[in-house]
Design a protein around this motif. Sequence first.
Motif, short mmCIF file in Angstrom:
data_model
loop_
_atom_site.label_atom_id
_atom_site.label_comp_id
_atom_site.label_asym_id
_atom_site.label_seq_id
_atom_site.Cartn_x
_atom_site.Cartn_y
_atom_site.Cartn_z
N ARG A 106 -17.32 -16.42 26.31
CA ARG A 106 -16.47 -15.13 26.27
C ARG A 106 -15.67 -14.93 27.88
O ARG A 106 -14.83 -14.79 27.99
N ALA A 107 -16.51 -15.29 28.81
CA ALA A 107 -15.97 -14.97 30.22
C ALA A 107 -14.95 -16.24 30.19
O ALA A 107 -14.01 -16.00 31.00
N VAL A 108 -15.11 -17.44 30.03
CA VAL A 108 -14.15 -18.32 30.04
C VAL A 108 -12.76 -18.12 29.14
O VAL A 108 -11.69 -18.13 29.63
N HIS A 109 -13.05 -17.69 28.16
CA HIS A 109 -12.25 -17.19 27.20
C HIS A 109 -11.17 -16.22 28.03
O HIS A 109 -10.12 -16.06 27.79
N ASP A 110 -11.78 -15.32 28.64
CA ASP A 110 -11.05 -14.09 29.23
C ASP A 110 -10.39 -14.53 30.64
O ASP A 110 -9.46 -14.04 30.91
N ALA A 111 -10.85 -15.38 31.11
CA ALA A 111 -10.31 -15.91 32.20
C ALA A 111 -8.96 -16.76 32.18
O ALA A 111 -8.22 -16.85 32.87
N ALA A 112 -9.20 -17.56 31.11
CA ALA A 112 -8.14 -18.78 30.78
C ALA A 112 -6.82 -17.98 30.15
O ALA A 112 -7.02 -16.92 29.49
N GLU A 113 -5.75 -18.77 30.51
CA GLU A 113 -4.48 -18.28 30.06
C GLU A 113 -4.03 -19.48 29.29
O GLU A 113 -4.63 -20.73 29.54
#
Lengths: 251, 241
Positions: free
Chosen positions: A236-243
């Motif tokens: 979830r954290a990686v998904h939210d940070a990545a564009e």
Amino acid sequence: MNGPGTAFLACLASWRDRIARIPTAMVAKVPRNRREWAAWARRWWWAAPGVTLAAAVVVLARGTGVVEVPWSWIDVRTGVETGPGGRGDPSELEPLARALRDMAPRGPYIVVDQTNNRLYLKEGDRVLREAVCSAGSGMVLRDSEKGRVWVFDTPRGVFRVQKKARNPVWKKPDWAFIEEGKRPPARASDRIEFGTLGEYALYLGDGYMIHGTLYERLLGRSVTHGCIRLGKEDLRAVHDAAEIGTEVYIF
Amino acid sequence: MIERRGRDRGRARPGGRGAWSAPAGRWFRVAGVLACAVACAGESPPAPSPSVAPRVEFLRSLLELARSDVLHLVLDPDRRRIELRLRGALLRVHPVIAVTRPARRIAFLRREDDLSWVTGVHEHGRLEPGRPSDRYEVEVRPGDPDSPVPEARVPLPPEEAIPAPPTWLIQFDDGLDLEVVSASVAGEDTLAPGWWEGLLQAVGHSRFHGTRLRLVLDDEDAAALYRSLSPDIRLLIAPPD
């Protein structure tokens, strides 16, 4: 001009000339027979220890670096003594440093250490998040019926996030059926599987993605077919940070 | 008239000047005048500014590596760190506890190594000892009930699957060896070359690699670096600031 200095220099010059004449004298008359060789040896026997000693000194000096040729390097433009690489132009530093900065990723980026099964969410030099992941198992799967071969490695290199998905659907490829000893189905709908990839997926291209897993106990081990698996919170954290376009570096 | 006493009694003092003869005195005077003339002649040459050439060369090499697709290591002895980089991005940083290089001694004298390698790119790094391969092969005949289906295999975690030796090397083509030592064994004997290597090199016969840099890393960092290095790694060493 008289004095101790003059006398000393004259003495030095005298010995220098004498010593310099020795090699010439030694070969002035080349011995031609045994008798002449014996006479030559009787005359010059005292030089043998000196020659041996000189050779030993040369070898040791070469080995120890005592003997050095005093090179000096002159900049051809300025005539100023510099190091062997020249002094360099300080004005060159900034453009090079800027070019390097331009190559570095802007904003957050993802680094995957596939051997150690670690994923890092980074920004500049800072690590924003470190996560345990799973990478490719390295297994080679052979379909003996059709002769196809798959190697389940995680590819190394630079990728970009091409697509982000929530509750991704897995369209099982042929190898997923072969691995289970089944023939791939003809109908596309028979390949659809829900929930296997976890809550999110980041698509990297060529079928590779960062996704979740049903088997979090296997995180930290190399078990995947080439994708990167993450635990729920980390994903979830990686998904939210990545564009879209975020760089993913896999090594 | 001054009466001379003690040790000076009975010694000749020509011209009432010192113990030096007149010609020697002239020599000293001439030398003194010359020294003063040299000291006073013109301005002293300006102190050379520190060379930026190594830094420029280093940045050029780093930029060249960043433009390639090659994973590379950048060792910065001043900052005590070794970085893993790819296309301009900093992937990992491992703090280095110590960076040393052995100084050879021959006949009790120290032999300094050539430092021309500092700004060059060291290519084709190979791990020594090499990492074991964990690749395995499975063959399946789909739809055949007699064909064995591969069992779910749970591999060991990397720390157990690829145990890192306490001391290991990256050997580069140009002869540079980078020796990485875990901190827990850093005090023990390492693979550093002995004095005999220098002696052999002195007489022009060496089967050993050249300069060997020794990095002391924390145990975990050393092991993680050993596991994560890809084949054909390159190395760049940052010059002093």
